[in-house]
Motif scaffolding. Structure first.
Motif, PDB file in Angstrom:
ATOM      1  N   THR A  12      -0.868   4.746  14.890  1.00 36.55           N
ATOM      2  CA  THR A  12      -0.557   5.148  13.519  1.00 36.55           C
ATOM      3  C   THR A  12      -1.846   5.166  12.704  1.00 36.55           C
ATOM      4  N   LEU A  16      -2.989   4.307   6.559  1.00 40.05           N
ATOM      5  CA  LEU A  16      -1.646   3.853   6.188  1.00 40.05           C
ATOM      6  C   LEU A  16      -1.459   2.375   6.493  1.00 40.05           C
ATOM      7  N   ALA A  17      -2.041   1.913   7.596  1.00 33.25           N
ATOM      8  CA  ALA A  17      -1.951   0.485   7.948  1.00 33.25           C
ATOM      9  C   ALA A  17      -2.637  -0.369   6.888  1.00 33.25           C
ATOM     10  N   GLU A  20      -0.452  -0.579   3.786  1.00 32.23           N
ATOM     11  CA  GLU A  20       0.656  -1.503   3.986  1.00 32.23           C
ATOM     12  C   GLU A  20       0.189  -2.949   3.862  1.00 32.23           C
ATOM     13  N   LYS A  21      -0.995  -3.222   4.392  1.00 29.86           N
ATOM     14  CA  LYS A  21      -1.546  -4.579   4.298  1.00 29.86           C
ATOM     15  C   LYS A  21      -1.814  -4.944   2.846  1.00 29.86           C
ATOM     16  N   GLU A  22      -2.367  -3.989   2.095  1.00 26.35           N
ATOM     17  CA  GLU A  22      -2.604  -4.232   0.679  1.00 26.35           C
ATOM     18  C   GLU A  22      -1.295  -4.537  -0.048  1.00 26.35           C
ATOM     19  N   ALA A  23      -0.263  -3.751   0.233  1.00 23.90           N
ATOM     20  CA  ALA A  23       1.023  -3.939  -0.438  1.00 23.90           C
ATOM     21  C   ALA A  23       1.612  -5.306  -0.130  1.00 23.90           C
ATOM     22  N   THR A  24       1.469  -5.735   1.126  1.00 21.16           N
ATOM     23  CA  THR A  24       1.997  -7.049   1.513  1.00 21.16           C
ATOM     24  C   THR A  24       1.326  -8.162   0.722  1.00 21.16           C
ATOM     25  N   GLU A  27       2.454  -8.266  -2.863  1.00 18.83           N
ATOM     26  CA  GLU A  27       3.770  -8.884  -2.980  1.00 18.83           C
ATOM     27  C   GLU A  27       3.663 -10.410  -2.977  1.00 18.83           C
TER      28      GLU A  27
END
Length: 397
Positions: A12, A16-17, A20-24, A27
């Motif tokens: 992938t 994008l990975a 996603e890590k930034e978003a995690t 949160e």
């Protein structure tokens, strides 16, 4: 589970990975300054949103035509005439769910096992993997900072073999921001005249984000190549419409028809609402697009002013797009890393609260890519953190 061979060695998207890590982490309440995404931070223009709302209100929510609505195709034809002086018929246009799908359709429709696609380095991360998924083989041609990442005609000529099906041109380029000048395009065209079996795929998605020099398509300098050229574009970058998932391509009718066959068995047509919005984007007021380009120009200069003060980093100011590819090979040994350990460097930056993309993802080990499609304050804070890590300090930022 038994999986197909076509996805062996294909992963992938690294970008994008990273997102996603930034978003995690966000949160979890952890601040990360993101200089990663190739996504405009401006809103979609109001008149574009309004056009989609009108389409929705009048019930334009049925299955769309496979290759695009007549209204959008006409808008795309008009765009090519006004921007490039190139004329296409309706049968030469296909609308897809993003420019990425258009490229994928083209490869799936034309590549057989072992067929080759010539890709200049550095390259957008998805190009080689899309070739591999279609059973093809990516063949890379080096470009160099010293030549502002222009494609050398002799190197291109040596890279072409009897198995070559495509050469891929991306200008302005991701991750370099380089724009191919007329001399480069004429040299490429001369090579391709000697290799009649090779098609040209022009990824022009950043065409409207250009600073000192205009973007030219190869067909403007070599119209005789039109019968084997596919031009791919979309509305995501210029009009801040990444989430609308709307791209398009123009090329020979027989190729477009083959791409339509692939699309018919995957996504079918693009969203009717997105198509209505795209018509408004292409034919309506252009002030928002122009203002965004000016903002990117100013941000590019802001990034450059900071990078010039960081010892051990080198870069070529981009001609377009919203990325800077930074050469870290001198700085990395000074902080205990090898010259090609950009992923480890990116990991350290992430620990310091700033996210960038490793150059390895683009075929450029020892480099990092910074996106300046974000607010000035974020850019400045992120580059301060970058400078701190390069200096070998572990200050709490």
């Amino acid at each position: 589970m038994s999986l197909s061979r076509r996805i062996e060695g294909v992963g992938t998207s690294i970008i994008l990975a990273m997102l996603e890590k930034e978003a995690t982490l966000r949160e979890q309440g952890i601040e990360i300054i993101s200089l990663t995404a190739g996504e405009p931070d401006f809103p979609t223009p109001r008149h574009v949103v309004a056009a989609a709302r009108v389409a929705m209100d009048k019930g334009d929510t049925r299955y769309p035509p496979l290759t695009g609505t007549a209204a959008l195709k006409q808008a795309i034809i008009g765009k090519f005439i006004s921007d490039y002086g190139l004329e296409f018929g309706l049968r030469s246009i296909i609308v897809s769910t993003g420019s990425k799908q258009a490229i994928y359709n083209a490869f799936m429709a034309t590549l057989d096992q072992g067929d080759e696609v010539v890709i200049p380095k550095p390259y957008w991360t998805s190009y080689p993997d899309m070739v591999r998924v279609a059973a093809g083989v990516p063949i890379f041609v080096e470009t160099h900072v010293s030549q502002r990442f222009q494609l050398d005609a002799d190197l291109l000529n040596h890279a072409i073999s009897p198995r070559t099906k495509w050469i891929l041109l991306n200008s302005p380029g991701n991750p370099t921001g380089a724009i191919y000048n007329e001399e480069t395009l004429r040299g490429v065209a001369e090579v391709l005249r000697r290799h009649q079996h090779v098609r040209i795929l022009c990824d022009d998605i950043y065409e409207h984000i250009a600073f000192e020099q205009p973007v030219r398509n190869i067909l403007q300098v070599a119209p005789d190549l039109g019968d084997r050229c596919l031009i791919v574009n979309g509305v995501s970058k210029a009009y801040a419409m990444t989430g609308w998932r709307l791209g398009y391509a123009a090329g020979p009718p027989e190729l477009i028809q083959a791409m339509a066959v692939i699309q018919s068995q995957s996504t079918s047509g693009a969203s009717t609402l997105s198509q209505a919005a795209a018509v408004a984007a292409l034919t309506g007021p252009q002030e928002d697009r122009i203002a965004a380009c000016e903002a990117y120009r100013r941000r590019r200069d802001l990034v450059a002013s900071h990078l010039l003060r960081i010892h051990g980093l080198d870069f070529t100011p981009p001609d377009g797009a919203f990325y800077v590819l930074v050469d870290c090979r001198e700085a990395l040994p000074e902080i205990g890393l090898r010259k090609d350990e950009d992923p480890a460097f990116v990991a350290r930056l992430f620990e310091a609260g700033v996210a960038v993309i490793p150059g390895t993802a683009f075929g450029a080990p020892g480099f990092i890519r910074l996106s300046f499609a974000t607010a000035d304050a974020q850019i400045e804070r992120g580059l301060v953190r970058l400078a701190t890590v390069v200096a070998g300090r572990s200050d709490s930022l």
